[in-house]
Design a protein around this motif. Sequence first.
Motif, PDB file in Angstrom:
ATOM      1  N   MET A  98       0.763  -1.168  -0.143  1.00 44.50           N
ATOM      2  CA  MET A  98       0.002   0.006  -0.168  1.00 44.50           C
ATOM      3  C   MET A  98       0.789   1.316   0.026  1.00 44.50           C
ATOM      4  SD  MET A  98      -3.069   1.103   2.546  1.00 44.50           S
ATOM      5  CE  MET A  98      -3.889  -0.650   2.603  1.00 44.50           C
ATOM      6  N   ASP A  99       0.654   2.141  -0.670  1.00 45.68           N
ATOM      7  CA  ASP A  99       1.275   3.315  -0.894  1.00 45.68           C
ATOM      8  C   ASP A  99       0.931   4.277   0.369  1.00 45.68           C
ATOM      9  OD1 ASP A  99      -0.533   5.523  -1.804  1.00 45.68           O
ATOM     10  OD2 ASP A  99      -0.762   4.041  -3.457  1.00 45.68           O
ATOM     11  N   ILE A 100       1.981   5.402   0.349  1.00 42.09           N
ATOM     12  CA  ILE A 100       1.669   6.543   1.542  1.00 42.09           C
ATOM     13  C   ILE A 100       0.462   6.927   1.455  1.00 42.09           C
ATOM     14  CG2 ILE A 100       2.795   8.265   2.571  1.00 42.09           C
ATOM     15  CD1 ILE A 100       5.616   7.266   1.920  1.00 42.09           C
ATOM     16  N   LEU A 101       0.348   7.622   0.128  1.00 40.79           N
ATOM     17  CA  LEU A 101      -1.030   8.428  -0.038  1.00 40.79           C
ATOM     18  C   LEU A 101      -2.336   7.863   0.580  1.00 40.79           C
ATOM     19  CD1 LEU A 101      -0.206  10.467  -3.361  1.00 40.79           C
ATOM     20  CD2 LEU A 101      -0.700  11.305  -0.968  1.00 40.79           C
ATOM     21  N   THR A 102      -2.283   6.398   0.202  1.00 39.32           N
ATOM     22  CA  THR A 102      -3.433   5.698   0.214  1.00 39.32           C
ATOM     23  C   THR A 102      -3.589   5.399   1.960  1.00 39.32           C
ATOM     24  OG1 THR A 102      -3.413   4.399  -1.601  1.00 39.32           O
ATOM     25  CG2 THR A 102      -4.594   3.348   0.064  1.00 39.32           C
ATOM     26  N   ILE A 103      -2.637   5.270   2.566  1.00 39.88           N
ATOM     27  CA  ILE A 103      -2.618   4.998   4.093  1.00 39.88           C
ATOM     28  C   ILE A 103      -3.006   6.585   4.769  1.00 39.88           C
ATOM     29  CG2 ILE A 103      -1.301   4.796   5.997  1.00 39.88           C
ATOM     30  CD1 ILE A 103       0.537   2.930   4.392  1.00 39.88           C
ATOM     31  N   LEU A 104      -2.477   7.656   4.110  1.00 44.01           N
ATOM     32  CA  LEU A 104      -2.786   8.788   4.953  1.00 44.01           C
ATOM     33  C   LEU A 104      -4.377   9.250   4.626  1.00 44.01           C
ATOM     34  CD1 LEU A 104       0.487  10.979   3.955  1.00 44.01           C
ATOM     35  CD2 LEU A 104      -0.447  10.042   6.172  1.00 44.01           C
ATOM     36  N   ASP A 109      -7.784   9.808   7.117  1.00 48.26           N
ATOM     37  CA  ASP A 109      -8.441  11.279   7.002  1.00 48.26           C
ATOM     38  C   ASP A 109      -7.429  12.215   6.977  1.00 48.26           C
ATOM     39  OD1 ASP A 109     -10.864  11.331   6.192  1.00 48.26           O
ATOM     40  OD2 ASP A 109     -11.686  11.619   8.127  1.00 48.26           O
ATOM     41  N   ILE A 110      -6.207  11.882   6.251  1.00 46.84           N
ATOM     42  CA  ILE A 110      -5.412  13.157   6.333  1.00 46.84           C
ATOM     43  C   ILE A 110      -5.085  13.275   4.676  1.00 46.84           C
ATOM     44  CG2 ILE A 110      -2.832  13.638   6.765  1.00 46.84           C
ATOM     45  CD1 ILE A 110      -2.664  11.717   8.887  1.00 46.84           C
ATOM     46  N   ASN A 111      -5.589  14.598   4.372  1.00 46.80           N
ATOM     47  CA  ASN A 111      -5.312  14.843   2.934  1.00 46.80           C
ATOM     48  C   ASN A 111      -4.205  15.526   2.685  1.00 46.80           C
ATOM     49  OD1 ASN A 111      -8.119  13.585   2.141  1.00 46.80           O
ATOM     50  ND2 ASN A 111      -9.102  15.241   3.066  1.00 46.80           N
ATOM     51  N   ILE A 112      -3.718  15.375   1.990  1.00 48.11           N
ATOM     52  CA  ILE A 112      -2.202  15.951   1.405  1.00 48.11           C
ATOM     53  C   ILE A 112      -1.901  15.706  -0.087  1.00 48.11           C
ATOM     54  CG2 ILE A 112      -0.721  13.960   2.213  1.00 48.11           C
ATOM     55  CD1 ILE A 112       1.443  16.029   3.033  1.00 48.11           C
ATOM     56  N   SER A 113      -1.552  16.568  -0.755  1.00 49.67           N
ATOM     57  CA  SER A 113      -1.290  16.630  -2.135  1.00 49.67           C
ATOM     58  C   SER A 113       0.041  15.702  -2.285  1.00 49.67           C
ATOM     59  CB  SER A 113      -1.348  17.724  -2.922  1.00 49.67           C
ATOM     60  OG  SER A 113      -0.169  18.502  -2.610  1.00 49.67           O
ATOM     61  N   ASN A 114      -0.128  14.979  -3.377  1.00 50.04           N
ATOM     62  CA  ASN A 114       1.150  14.297  -3.626  1.00 50.04           C
ATOM     63  C   ASN A 114       2.386  15.162  -3.709  1.00 50.04           C
ATOM     64  OD1 ASN A 114       2.759  11.983  -4.597  1.00 50.04           O
ATOM     65  ND2 ASN A 114       2.553  12.357  -6.874  1.00 50.04           N
ATOM     66  N   LEU A 159       3.705  15.786  -0.152  1.00 48.82           N
ATOM     67  CA  LEU A 159       3.968  14.476   0.375  1.00 48.82           C
ATOM     68  C   LEU A 159       5.415  14.402  -0.182  1.00 48.82           C
ATOM     69  CD1 LEU A 159       3.769  11.912   2.011  1.00 48.82           C
ATOM     70  CD2 LEU A 159       2.927  10.702  -0.196  1.00 48.82           C
ATOM     71  N   SER A 160       5.739  14.783  -1.279  1.00 47.49           N
ATOM     72  CA  SER A 160       7.123  14.629  -2.017  1.00 47.49           C
ATOM     73  C   SER A 160       7.988  15.470  -1.392  1.00 47.49           C
ATOM     74  CB  SER A 160       7.071  14.838  -3.535  1.00 47.49           C
ATOM     75  OG  SER A 160       6.348  13.962  -4.279  1.00 47.49           O
ATOM     76  N   TYR A 161       7.495  16.717  -1.038  1.00 45.29           N
ATOM     77  CA  TYR A 161       8.476  17.734  -0.433  1.00 45.29           C
ATOM     78  C   TYR A 161       8.637  17.288   0.762  1.00 45.29           C
ATOM     79  CZ  TYR A 161       9.593  22.003   1.906  1.00 45.29           C
ATOM     80  OH  TYR A 161      10.413  23.075   2.767  1.00 45.29           O
ATOM     81  N   HIS A 162       7.776  16.811   1.673  1.00 48.67           N
ATOM     82  CA  HIS A 162       8.125  16.433   3.065  1.00 48.67           C
ATOM     83  C   HIS A 162       9.116  14.950   3.150  1.00 48.67           C
ATOM     84  CE1 HIS A 162       5.846  19.621   4.959  1.00 48.67           C
ATOM     85  NE2 HIS A 162       4.745  19.305   4.287  1.00 48.67           N
ATOM     86  N   LEU A 163       8.799  14.453   2.205  1.00 47.93           N
ATOM     87  CA  LEU A 163       9.747  13.069   2.041  1.00 47.93           C
ATOM     88  C   LEU A 163      11.058  13.467   1.840  1.00 47.93           C
ATOM     89  CD1 LEU A 163       7.231  10.595   0.718  1.00 47.93           C
ATOM     90  CD2 LEU A 163       8.229  10.584   2.894  1.00 47.93           C
ATOM     91  N   LYS A 164      11.088  14.532   0.796  1.00 45.21           N
ATOM     92  CA  LYS A 164      12.468  15.034   0.436  1.00 45.21           C
ATOM     93  C   LYS A 164      13.093  15.577   1.758  1.00 45.21           C
ATOM     94  CE  LYS A 164      15.032  18.491  -2.375  1.00 45.21           C
ATOM     95  NZ  LYS A 164      14.804  19.568  -3.012  1.00 45.21           N
ATOM     96  N   GLU A 165      12.445  16.493   2.570  1.00 46.99           N
ATOM     97  CA  GLU A 165      12.988  17.125   3.643  1.00 46.99           C
ATOM     98  C   GLU A 165      13.654  15.944   4.796  1.00 46.99           C
ATOM     99  OE1 GLU A 165      13.761  20.278   4.490  1.00 46.99           O
ATOM    100  OE2 GLU A 165      13.117  20.707   2.452  1.00 46.99           O
TER     101      GLU A 165
END
Length: 63
Positions: free
Chosen positions: A1-7, A11-16, A19-25
């Motif tokens: 299962m991918d991270i966006l699906t889990i989030l 009920d945590i809505n975050i754009s791809n 999410l990419s920005y935060h994972l990069k950080e």
Amino acid sequence: MDILTILREEDINISNTKLSYHLKELRENHIVDLVKEGKRYFYLFNRKGLETTLNWIKDVMKE
């Protein structure tokens, strides 16, 4: 299962993009590592990075 699906299931809505920005950080700060297995990429927690972060939080809480 991918991270966006889990989030989204949590009920945590975050754009791809966000999410990419935060994972990069997190990668740049050695909190997670990006590991490639075949065609897939996985994010794994970096134990040393987490320990450093935990120690920093403990120091901040002392103040």
